[in-house]
Design a protein around this motif. Structure first.
Motif, PDB file in Angstrom:
ATOM      1  N   ASN A 269       0.871  -1.175   0.000  1.00  0.00           N
ATOM      2  CA  ASN A 269       0.000   0.000   0.000  1.00  0.00           C
ATOM      3  C   ASN A 269       0.910   1.228   0.000  1.00  0.00           C
ATOM      4  O   ASN A 269       1.433   1.607   1.038  1.00  0.00           O
ATOM      5  CB  ASN A 269      -0.897  -0.028   1.235  1.00  0.00           C
ATOM      6  N   THR A 270       1.123   1.813  -1.164  1.00  0.00           N
ATOM      7  CA  THR A 270       2.107   2.886  -1.286  1.00  0.00           C
ATOM      8  C   THR A 270       1.454   4.234  -1.605  1.00  0.00           C
ATOM      9  O   THR A 270       0.331   4.288  -2.115  1.00  0.00           O
ATOM     10  CB  THR A 270       3.136   2.566  -2.385  1.00  0.00           C
ATOM     11  N   SER A 271       2.192   5.281  -1.315  1.00  0.00           N
ATOM     12  CA  SER A 271       1.740   6.639  -1.601  1.00  0.00           C
ATOM     13  C   SER A 271       1.994   6.958  -3.072  1.00  0.00           C
ATOM     14  O   SER A 271       2.600   6.176  -3.809  1.00  0.00           O
ATOM     15  CB  SER A 271       2.508   7.637  -0.728  1.00  0.00           C
ATOM     16  N   PHE A 272       1.565   8.145  -3.487  1.00  0.00           N
ATOM     17  CA  PHE A 272       1.781   8.552  -4.872  1.00  0.00           C
ATOM     18  C   PHE A 272       3.262   8.682  -5.200  1.00  0.00           C
ATOM     19  O   PHE A 272       3.665   8.642  -6.361  1.00  0.00           O
ATOM     20  CB  PHE A 272       1.042   9.867  -5.166  1.00  0.00           C
ATOM     21  N   MET A 273       4.105   8.811  -4.148  1.00  0.00           N
ATOM     22  CA  MET A 273       5.557   8.877  -4.350  1.00  0.00           C
ATOM     23  C   MET A 273       6.204   7.490  -4.289  1.00  0.00           C
ATOM     24  O   MET A 273       7.419   7.365  -4.421  1.00  0.00           O
ATOM     25  CB  MET A 273       6.190   9.791  -3.308  1.00  0.00           C
ATOM     26  N   GLY A 274       5.396   6.462  -4.081  1.00  0.00           N
ATOM     27  CA  GLY A 274       5.920   5.109  -4.019  1.00  0.00           C
ATOM     28  C   GLY A 274       6.396   4.664  -2.647  1.00  0.00           C
ATOM     29  O   GLY A 274       6.969   3.591  -2.507  1.00  0.00           O
ATOM     30  N   LEU A 275       6.151   5.491  -1.619  1.00  0.00           N
ATOM     31  CA  LEU A 275       6.576   5.137  -0.265  1.00  0.00           C
ATOM     32  C   LEU A 275       5.568   4.197   0.383  1.00  0.00           C
ATOM     33  O   LEU A 275       4.354   4.374   0.223  1.00  0.00           O
ATOM     34  CB  LEU A 275       6.721   6.392   0.593  1.00  0.00           C
ATOM     35  N   PRO A 276       6.037   3.191   1.106  1.00  0.00           N
ATOM     36  CA  PRO A 276       5.110   2.287   1.780  1.00  0.00           C
ATOM     37  C   PRO A 276       4.297   3.007   2.847  1.00  0.00           C
ATOM     38  O   PRO A 276       4.769   3.979   3.449  1.00  0.00           O
ATOM     39  CB  PRO A 276       6.013   1.227   2.400  1.00  0.00           C
ATOM     40  N   LYS A 277       3.103   2.499   3.080  1.00  0.00           N
ATOM     41  CA  LYS A 277       2.235   3.101   4.092  1.00  0.00           C
ATOM     42  C   LYS A 277       2.788   2.817   5.488  1.00  0.00           C
ATOM     43  O   LYS A 277       3.034   1.664   5.843  1.00  0.00           O
ATOM     44  CB  LYS A 277       0.824   2.530   3.984  1.00  0.00           C
ATOM     45  N   PRO A 278       2.983   3.853   6.315  1.00  0.00           N
ATOM     46  CA  PRO A 278       3.440   3.631   7.686  1.00  0.00           C
ATOM     47  C   PRO A 278       2.329   3.001   8.518  1.00  0.00           C
ATOM     48  O   PRO A 278       1.159   3.365   8.384  1.00  0.00           O
ATOM     49  CB  PRO A 278       3.806   5.028   8.182  1.00  0.00           C
ATOM     50  N   MET A 279       2.695   2.079   9.391  1.00  0.00           N
ATOM     51  CA  MET A 279       1.706   1.348  10.176  1.00  0.00           C
ATOM     52  C   MET A 279       1.731   1.697  11.668  1.00  0.00           C
ATOM     53  O   MET A 279       0.972   1.111  12.446  1.00  0.00           O
ATOM     54  CB  MET A 279       1.918  -0.162   9.994  1.00  0.00           C
ATOM     55  N   LEU A 280       2.583   2.640  12.073  1.00  0.00           N
ATOM     56  CA  LEU A 280       2.682   2.988  13.494  1.00  0.00           C
ATOM     57  C   LEU A 280       2.235   4.426  13.749  1.00  0.00           C
ATOM     58  O   LEU A 280       2.759   5.104  14.638  1.00  0.00           O
ATOM     59  CB  LEU A 280       4.113   2.768  13.995  1.00  0.00           C
ATOM     60  N   LYS A 281       1.268   4.889  12.979  1.00  0.00           N
ATOM     61  CA  LYS A 281       0.775   6.262  13.154  1.00  0.00           C
ATOM     62  C   LYS A 281       0.096   6.420  14.514  1.00  0.00           C
ATOM     63  O   LYS A 281      -0.392   5.464  15.098  1.00  0.00           O
ATOM     64  CB  LYS A 281      -0.195   6.617  12.028  1.00  0.00           C
ATOM     65  N   GLY A 282       0.085   7.661  14.986  1.00  0.00           N
ATOM     66  CA  GLY A 282      -0.530   7.961  16.268  1.00  0.00           C
ATOM     67  C   GLY A 282       0.436   7.896  17.433  1.00  0.00           C
ATOM     68  O   GLY A 282       0.031   8.078  18.584  1.00  0.00           O
ATOM     69  N   LYS A 283       1.696   7.651  17.138  1.00  0.00           N
ATOM     70  CA  LYS A 283       2.722   7.589  18.174  1.00  0.00           C
ATOM     71  C   LYS A 283       3.672   8.778  18.029  1.00  0.00           C
ATOM     72  O   LYS A 283       3.916   9.231  16.912  1.00  0.00           O
ATOM     73  CB  LYS A 283       3.524   6.284  18.068  1.00  0.00           C
ATOM     74  N   THR A 284       4.206   9.233  19.147  1.00  0.00           N
ATOM     75  CA  THR A 284       5.197  10.305  19.139  1.00  0.00           C
ATOM     76  C   THR A 284       6.513   9.759  19.689  1.00  0.00           C
ATOM     77  O   THR A 284       6.552   8.665  20.245  1.00  0.00           O
ATOM     78  CB  THR A 284       4.728  11.490  19.998  1.00  0.00           C
ATOM     79  N   ALA A 285       7.572  10.544  19.538  1.00  0.00           N
ATOM     80  CA  ALA A 285       8.882  10.088  20.007  1.00  0.00           C
ATOM     81  C   ALA A 285       9.685  11.237  20.597  1.00  0.00           C
ATOM     82  O   ALA A 285       9.491  12.408  20.245  1.00  0.00           O
ATOM     83  CB  ALA A 285       9.664   9.434  18.873  1.00  0.00           C
ATOM     84  N   ARG A 286      10.595  10.851  21.462  1.00  0.00           N
ATOM     85  CA  ARG A 286      11.593  11.754  22.047  1.00  0.00           C
ATOM     86  C   ARG A 286      12.943  11.050  21.963  1.00  0.00           C
ATOM     87  O   ARG A 286      13.059   9.891  22.365  1.00  0.00           O
ATOM     88  CB  ARG A 286      11.246  12.054  23.502  1.00  0.00           C
ATOM     89  N   VAL A 287      13.941  11.739  21.442  1.00  0.00           N
ATOM     90  CA  VAL A 287      15.299  11.203  21.407  1.00  0.00           C
ATOM     91  C   VAL A 287      16.161  11.997  22.376  1.00  0.00           C
ATOM     92  O   VAL A 287      16.188  13.236  22.327  1.00  0.00           O
ATOM     93  CB  VAL A 287      15.893  11.267  19.979  1.00  0.00           C
TER      94      VAL A 287
END
Length: 197
Positions: A112-130
């Motif tokens: 399931n890719t975007s119009f740019m050919g990138l795969p659909k991310p499956m971990l949406k709704g998460k945030t991060a701190r490094v």
């Protein structure tokens, strides 16, 4: 503030490190505020870092420690990664963890890719701190290196699988930092943990 589900990863391969101390300070403060925290210590994780000859259609089976880690990534809504900056990047073992655990079918969808050919991310709704330790001050990371490490982690690793936004806290220069400076940094990590930020 509602309780958060937080995954904390100490991404330094050594058994003792500033990265691990920052994680501990963050975790203690987060738990004191009622957040649900799961902690992973890279130095205690044993797995084959090499993706090897496997392809996306023939992935290498996950070792149990990687399966647990990936399950906790899926469980969390906020992910904290502490890592040193080594040779402009992250430690090899941490890169190996990302290589092995962030798998198609669980973290991104190549069918399931975007119009740019990138795969659909499956971990949406998460945030991060490094929590980034280095000997290069933040201003020099930006001026001399264009914040390359921050772009890689926020866009090409975490953002690629849908974890966004990624915020950074920098601690530098880290080598031989004075005890008083380390105390300031640990207090900073604790404040972030208390806010689950």
């Amino acid at each position: 503030m509602s309780s958060q589900k937080i995954l904390i990863l100490s991404g330094h391969p050594g058994e003792t490190s500033l990265s691990k101390s920052l994680c501990q300070a963050y975790m203690d403060a987060a738990e004191a505020q009622g957040h649900d925290v799961r902690f992973h210590d890279l130095s205690q994780m044993s797995f084959d870092m090499d993706y090897g000859h496997a392809g996306y259609g023939n992935t290498k089976p996950l070792e149990p420690v990687l399966d647990v880690f990936l399950g906790d990534v899926e469980w969390a809504n906020h992910i904290v990664v502490a890592t040193p900056l080594w040779w402009g990047g992250i430690p090899a073992k941490l890169k190996g963890l990302f290589d092995r655990a962030l798998l198609p079918g669980r973290t991104f969808d190549t069918r399931n890719t975007s119009f740019m050919g990138l795969p659909k991310p499956m971990l949406k709704g998460k945030t991060a701190r490094v929590l980034l330790t280095s000997d290069t001050p933040s201003v020099l990371l930006r001026l001399f290196y264009g914040n390359a490490i921050k772009k890689i982690l926020s866009r090409q690793v975490l953002g690629f699988v849908g974890i966004t936004p990624t915020k950074f806290a920098s601690f530098a220069p880290a080598t031989d930092a004075a005890e008083a400076k380390v105390k300031v940094w640990l207090d900073q990590a604790a404040r972030l943990g208390a806010k689950a930020a």
